[in-house]
Design an enzyme around this catalytic site. Structure first.
Site, short mmCIF file in Angstrom:
data_model
loop_
_atom_site.label_atom_id
_atom_site.label_comp_id
_atom_site.label_asym_id
_atom_site.label_seq_id
_atom_site.Cartn_x
_atom_site.Cartn_y
_atom_site.Cartn_z
N ASP A 129 -82.95 56.13 10.33
CA ASP A 129 -81.89 56.42 9.37
C ASP A 129 -82.38 57.55 8.48
O ASP A 129 -83.37 57.41 7.77
CB ASP A 129 -81.60 55.16 8.54
CG ASP A 129 -80.46 55.36 7.55
OD1 ASP A 129 -80.11 56.51 7.24
OD2 ASP A 129 -79.93 54.34 7.06
N ASN B 108 -79.22 68.30 11.60
CA ASN B 108 -77.83 68.26 12.05
C ASN B 108 -77.05 67.03 11.59
O ASN B 108 -75.82 67.09 11.49
CB ASN B 108 -77.82 68.32 13.59
CG ASN B 108 -76.49 67.99 14.19
OD1 ASN B 108 -75.53 68.74 14.07
ND2 ASN B 108 -76.40 66.84 14.86
N TYR C 65 -67.41 66.04 1.60
CA TYR C 65 -67.99 66.85 2.67
C TYR C 65 -68.23 68.28 2.21
O TYR C 65 -69.31 68.84 2.40
CB TYR C 65 -67.04 66.83 3.87
CG TYR C 65 -67.55 67.55 5.10
CD1 TYR C 65 -68.49 66.95 5.93
CD2 TYR C 65 -67.07 68.81 5.43
CE1 TYR C 65 -68.95 67.59 7.06
CE2 TYR C 65 -67.52 69.46 6.57
CZ TYR C 65 -68.46 68.85 7.38
OH TYR C 65 -68.92 69.50 8.51
N LYS D 251 -71.80 70.32 1.82
CA LYS D 251 -72.07 71.47 2.69
C LYS D 251 -72.34 72.74 1.86
O LYS D 251 -73.14 73.59 2.27
CB LYS D 251 -70.94 71.68 3.68
CG LYS D 251 -70.86 70.59 4.74
CD LYS D 251 -72.17 70.46 5.52
CE LYS D 251 -72.07 69.46 6.65
NZ LYS D 251 -73.33 69.40 7.45
#
Length: 242
Positions: free
Chosen positions: A54, A81, A149, A153
Site C-alpha cells: 500500500d 504511477n 484529483y 495532480k
C-alpha cells in the site's frame, strides 16, 4: 540489466507499462495492493518482482524498495504511477474522507515512493537514476467536479520540479508524464457509460503510445531529461478546455 519499480502496476497504465518494460528486457518491481493481480502480471516472467504494498504505508513502501534493491542490486528508475480519482462533484458535495483518501494515495503515496527511490539512487554505485511521476492533463487544466484529483495532480507537478532540482547533485533526473485518455479498462468503462447515457465518448488513444513514451524517457542518458511530456488523444478537449 536495467531495473525499474512501477507503482499501481496491477491494472491500467501501470500494468501496460510493466508489460512493456518486461518485453524490453528490464527487471521490473511491481507495486500495488492486490497481490493476485500482480502475480497475474508477473506470470511467466522471471524478471518480474512482485511487491504487494500500500503506497500510503511508509513502512511497507520502505520494505518494498529495500527488498527490491537487495534482490536486484540497484534501482535505475521509478514510474510513480499509483493514483485514484475519488468522489466527483462540487466541493461542498465531496466528503472529507474522500478528499483525504485521494491526497493520501495521489500525493503522499508519490512522496513516499519518490523518497525511497531517491534514497537508493543517491547512495548506489554508480550513483543516480530516473524518477518519472504520472501527472495528468488535470495537472494543468481541470475537469469539472474533480477538486481532489486536480489539487493533488497540481501538487505532483510541484513534487516533480523539486525532485528535479534536488536530484541534480546526485545524477537523479526527475520528469513528469501527463496522460490524456489512454484506452485502459477504466477509460473503456467511461466510454460505455457515456454511450449508455446517449453521450458522445471522449476521444482516446492506444495505451501503447504511453508506454512508448515512457520507454523513450527511460532510454535517455542521465545527462538528458524529459522534464514534462504530454501524451494525449489528439482530438480530446484539452487545448481550450479552461
Amino acid at each position: 540489466m536495467s531495473t525499474i519499480i512501477i507503482t499501481g502496476a496491477s491494472s491500467g497504465i501501470g500494468e501496460a507499462t510493466a508489460r512493456a518494460f518486461l518485453d524490453a528486457g528490464w527487471t521490473v518491481g511491481l507495486i500495488a495492493r492486490r497481490a493476485d493481480r500482480l502475480e497475474a502480471v508477473a506470470q511467466g516472467q522471471d524478471r518480474a518482482v512482485v511487491l504487494p504494498c500500500d503506497v500510503t504505508d511508509p513502512d511497507a513502501v520502505e520494505q518494498a524498495f529495500d527488498g527490491f534493491v537487495e534482490q536486484t542490486g540497484r534501482l535505475d528508475m521509478l514510474f510513480n504511477n499509483a493514483g485514484m480519482f475519488g468522489h466527483a462533484g462540487p466541493i461542498d458535495e465531496v466528503p472529507v474522507e474522500s478528499w483525504l483518501q485521494v491526497v493520501n494515495v495521489n500525493l503522499t503515496g508519490m512522496f513516499l515512493c519518490a523518497r525511497q527511490a531517491f534514497k537508493h539512487m543517491r547512495r548506489q554505485d554508480p550513483q543516480g537514476g530516473r524518477i518519472v511521476n504520472n501527472g495528468s492533463i488535470s495537472a494543468h487544466v481541470p475537469r469539472d467536479g474533480s477538486v481532489s484529483y486536480t489539487a493533488t495532480k497540481h501538487a505532483v507537478t510541484g513534487l516533480t520540479r523539486t525532485l528535479s532540482l534536488d536530484g541534480r547533485p546526485f545524477d537523479i533526473a526527475c520528469g513528469q508524464i501527463d496522460i490524456g485518455n489512454a484506452r485502459t479498462d477504466m477509460v473503456a468503462e467511461q466510454h460505455e457509460r457515456a454511450i449508455a447515457a446517449g453521450q458522445e465518448p471522449d476521444p482516446s488513444m492506444d495505451v501503447k503510445n504511453v508506454t512508448d513514451a515512457l520507454l523513450y524517457m527511460a532510454g535517455l542518458p542521465l545527462e538528458a531529461n524529459v522534464q514534462f511530456m504530454t501524451v494525449m488523444a489528439t482530438k480530446m478537449p484539452y487545448i481550450g478546455r479552461g
